[in-house]
Design an enzyme around this catalytic site. Structure first.
Site, PDB file in Angstrom:
ATOM      1  N   LYS A  13       0.830  -1.220   0.000  1.00 56.28           N
ATOM      2  CA  LYS A  13       0.000   0.000   0.000  1.00 56.28           C
ATOM      3  C   LYS A  13       0.863   1.268   0.000  1.00 56.28           C
ATOM      4  CE  LYS A  13      -2.090  -1.020   3.883  1.00 56.28           C
ATOM      5  NZ  LYS A  13      -1.347  -2.260   4.204  1.00 56.28           N
ATOM      6  N   ARG A  88      -9.906   1.055   8.128  1.00 52.95           N
ATOM      7  CA  ARG A  88      -9.480  -0.302   8.463  1.00 52.95           C
ATOM      8  C   ARG A  88     -10.557  -1.038   9.247  1.00 52.95           C
ATOM      9  NH1 ARG A  88      -3.590   0.556   8.416  1.00 52.95           N
ATOM     10  NH2 ARG A  88      -2.526  -1.261   9.214  1.00 52.95           N
ATOM     11  N   ARG A 160      11.131  -1.090  11.066  1.00 48.10           N
ATOM     12  CA  ARG A 160      10.060  -0.803  12.014  1.00 48.10           C
ATOM     13  C   ARG A 160      10.004  -1.829  13.134  1.00 48.10           C
ATOM     14  NH1 ARG A 160       4.797   0.492   8.404  1.00 48.10           N
ATOM     15  NH2 ARG A 160       3.821  -0.826   9.979  1.00 48.10           N
ATOM     16  N   ARG A 171      -0.601  -8.641  13.475  1.00 46.32           N
ATOM     17  CA  ARG A 171      -1.146  -7.650  12.529  1.00 46.32           C
ATOM     18  C   ARG A 171      -1.956  -8.345  11.433  1.00 46.32           C
ATOM     19  NH1 ARG A 171       4.164  -4.894  10.843  1.00 46.32           N
ATOM     20  NH2 ARG A 171       2.925  -3.852   9.268  1.00 46.32           N
TER      21      ARG A 171
HETATM   22  P1  AP5 Z   1       4.860  -1.533   1.870  1.00 44.95           P
HETATM   23  O1  AP5 Z   1       4.530  -0.716   0.667  1.00 44.95           O
HETATM   24  O2  AP5 Z   1       5.572  -0.852   2.981  1.00 44.95           O
HETATM   25  O3  AP5 Z   1       3.549  -2.306   2.411  1.00 44.95           O
HETATM   26  P2  AP5 Z   1       2.287  -1.774   3.191  1.00 44.95           P
HETATM   27  O4  AP5 Z   1       1.089  -2.463   2.648  1.00 44.95           O
HETATM   28  O5  AP5 Z   1       2.272  -0.268   3.218  1.00 44.95           O
HETATM   29  O6  AP5 Z   1       2.610  -2.385   4.630  1.00 44.95           O
HETATM   30  P3  AP5 Z   1       2.496  -1.772   6.080  1.00 44.95           P
HETATM   31  O7  AP5 Z   1       3.195  -2.762   6.994  1.00 44.95           O
HETATM   32  O8  AP5 Z   1       2.979  -0.358   6.146  1.00 44.95           O
HETATM   33  O9  AP5 Z   1       0.989  -1.833   6.321  1.00 44.95           O
HETATM   34  P4  AP5 Z   1       0.271  -1.823   7.631  1.00 44.95           P
HETATM   35  O10 AP5 Z   1      -1.092  -1.631   7.104  1.00 44.95           O
HETATM   36  O11 AP5 Z   1       0.478  -2.952   8.551  1.00 44.95           O
HETATM   37  O12 AP5 Z   1       0.986  -0.613   8.442  1.00 44.95           O
HETATM   38  P5  AP5 Z   1       0.528   0.866   8.781  1.00 44.95           P
HETATM   39  O13 AP5 Z   1       1.736   1.701   8.783  1.00 44.95           O
HETATM   40  O14 AP5 Z   1      -0.625   1.297   7.968  1.00 44.95           O
HETATM   41  O15 AP5 Z   1       5.718  -2.798   1.359  1.00 44.95           O
HETATM   42  C1  AP5 Z   1       6.249  -3.743   2.257  1.00 44.95           C
HETATM   43  C2  AP5 Z   1       7.624  -4.237   1.757  1.00 44.95           C
HETATM   44  O16 AP5 Z   1       7.445  -4.956   0.551  1.00 44.95           O
HETATM   45  C3  AP5 Z   1       8.606  -3.103   1.406  1.00 44.95           C
HETATM   46  O17 AP5 Z   1       9.905  -3.489   1.758  1.00 44.95           O
HETATM   47  C4  AP5 Z   1       8.496  -2.944  -0.124  1.00 44.95           C
HETATM   48  O18 AP5 Z   1       9.707  -2.459  -0.719  1.00 44.95           O
HETATM   49  C5  AP5 Z   1       8.186  -4.376  -0.552  1.00 44.95           C
HETATM   50  N1  AP5 Z   1       7.309  -4.439  -1.709  1.00 44.95           N
HETATM   51  C6  AP5 Z   1       6.227  -3.644  -1.977  1.00 44.95           C
HETATM   52  N2  AP5 Z   1       5.630  -4.019  -3.136  1.00 44.95           N
HETATM   53  C7  AP5 Z   1       6.347  -5.089  -3.588  1.00 44.95           C
HETATM   54  C8  AP5 Z   1       6.211  -5.912  -4.753  1.00 44.95           C
HETATM   55  N3  AP5 Z   1       5.240  -5.720  -5.662  1.00 44.95           N
HETATM   56  N4  AP5 Z   1       7.104  -6.904  -4.931  1.00 44.95           N
HETATM   57  C9  AP5 Z   1       8.111  -7.129  -4.010  1.00 44.95           C
HETATM   58  N5  AP5 Z   1       8.293  -6.356  -2.898  1.00 44.95           N
HETATM   59  C10 AP5 Z   1       7.409  -5.353  -2.698  1.00 44.95           C
HETATM   60  O19 AP5 Z   1      -0.020   0.678  10.282  1.00 44.95           O
HETATM   61  C11 AP5 Z   1       0.848   0.426  11.359  1.00 44.95           C
HETATM   62  C12 AP5 Z   1       0.040   0.382  12.646  1.00 44.95           C
HETATM   63  O20 AP5 Z   1      -0.580   1.667  12.877  1.00 44.95           O
HETATM   64  C13 AP5 Z   1      -1.123  -0.616  12.671  1.00 44.95           C
HETATM   65  O21 AP5 Z   1      -0.711  -1.905  13.058  1.00 44.95           O
HETATM   66  C14 AP5 Z   1      -2.054   0.037  13.714  1.00 44.95           C
HETATM   67  O22 AP5 Z   1      -1.588  -0.189  15.017  1.00 44.95           O
HETATM   68  C15 AP5 Z   1      -1.886   1.524  13.413  1.00 44.95           C
HETATM   69  N6  AP5 Z   1      -2.868   1.992  12.411  1.00 44.95           N
HETATM   70  C16 AP5 Z   1      -2.596   2.489  11.182  1.00 44.95           C
HETATM   71  N7  AP5 Z   1      -3.725   2.819  10.535  1.00 44.95           N
HETATM   72  C17 AP5 Z   1      -4.751   2.530  11.388  1.00 44.95           C
HETATM   73  C18 AP5 Z   1      -6.166   2.633  11.277  1.00 44.95           C
HETATM   74  N8  AP5 Z   1      -6.753   3.094  10.162  1.00 44.95           N
HETATM   75  N9  AP5 Z   1      -6.907   2.232  12.323  1.00 44.95           N
HETATM   76  C19 AP5 Z   1      -6.336   1.770  13.473  1.00 44.95           C
HETATM   77  N10 AP5 Z   1      -4.985   1.631  13.622  1.00 44.95           N
HETATM   78  C20 AP5 Z   1      -4.205   2.009  12.581  1.00 44.95           C
END
Ligand code: AP5
Length: 217
Positions: A13, A88, A160, A171
């Site tokens: 994402k 979410r 992270r 998660r």
């Molecule tokens: P990346 O693009 O970083 O993936 P992502 O989907 O953004 O993963 P996140 O871990 O950031 O998502 P998340 O939803 O758990 O975390 P968030 O920060 O929102 O890619 C991942 C890796 O893969 C990278 O190394 C990249 O280079 C590689 N990659 C990407 N595409 C690829 C491809 N096509 N092929 C190969 N490699 C690839 O949330 C963190 C925390 O915040 C949550 O756990 C929660 O506690 C809180 N939080 C955030 N939003 C909310 C909400 N709306 N409600 C409640 N709590 C929330």
């Protein structure tokens, strides 16, 4: 245009939202980044959010919804935004609908990035992020030109705390329990597009851009 990128942790994402926002000239709003900034600044909200994030749980809606709604009011989001990691929960989706409705706007696309579980685990364990500009890299599939240094801004790269294996497992559980029901929430409105996220980054980006540019919805 308001676009939601929906997908499991590690589905890409953040990587894709940042590319799409540049190409489509829209704001990139990532709820996880908003929380990490608050944690880094040590604000009361950051201290509350940190407890949940470290356990791999969702931050409660009563904290998350106002934070994202405030961000949506910023001038760069007037034309529209790519929403990454929000909504979410069904309650967050309802709050977003109401807020956009009040402005006479609506969600035009929900792009669901589908990636197998094993691939998610391998992506998160190899992820590195820039402390300064939040650009994302992977030590095998998308390495920076110089180890530990951001290609884009020269910032320091870090891993992270919530990318540890046990937290990632939690998660993923939380995602399946609380976020996947959003697929049904949006399916009825013909805005939902499923994208194969298990392809090279440029191919995923191409499919997403095509889905945004498609008529209808
Ligand atoms: P990346 O693009 O970083 O993936 P992502 O989907 O953004 O993963 P996140 O871990 O950031 O998502 P998340 O939803 O758990 O975390 P968030 O920060 O929102 O890619 C991942 C890796 O893969 C990278 O190394 C990249 O280079 C590689 N990659 C990407 N595409 C690829 C491809 N096509 N092929 C190969 N490699 C690839 O949330 C963190 C925390 O915040 C949550 O756990 C929660 O506690 C809180 N939080 C955030 N939003 C909310 C909400 N709306 N409600 C409640 N709590 C929330």
């Amino acid at each position: 245009m308001f676009v939601i990128l929906l997908g499991a942790p590690g589905s890409g994402k953040g990587t894709q939202a940042s590319l799409l926002a540049q190409q489509a000239g829209l704001a990139h709003i990532a709820s996880g980044d908003l929380f990490r900034e608050a944690v880094q600044r040590g604000t009361p909200l950051g201290r509350q959010a940190r407890e949940y994030m470290e356990r791999g749980e969702l931050v409660p809606d009563r904290i998350t919804v106002p934070l994202v709604m405030e961000r949506l009011e910023a001038p760069d989001a007037v034309r529209g935004a790519i929403l990454d990691g929000f909504p979410r929960t069904v309650e967050q989706a309802r709050a977003l609908d109401e807020a956009l409705n009040d402005k006479g706007r609506r969600i035009e696309r929900v792009l669901y990035l589908k990636v197998p579980r094993e691939e998610l685990l391998s992506r998160l364990s190899g992820r590195w992020i820039c402390r300064a500009c939040q650009a994302t890299y992977h030590e095998v599939t998308y390495p920076p030109r110089r180890a530990g240094v951001c290609d884009r801004c020269g910032g320091e790269l870090y891993q992270r705390a919530d990318d540890r294996r046990e937290t990632v497992e939690r998660r993923l559980e939380v995602y399946f329990e609380q976020t996947l029901p959003l697929i049904d929430y949006y399916r009825g409105r013909s805005v939902l597009r499923e994208i194969n996220g298990n392809q090279p980054i440029p191919s995923v980006a191409e499919e997403l851009l095509a889905a945004i540019r498609q008529d209808g919805g």
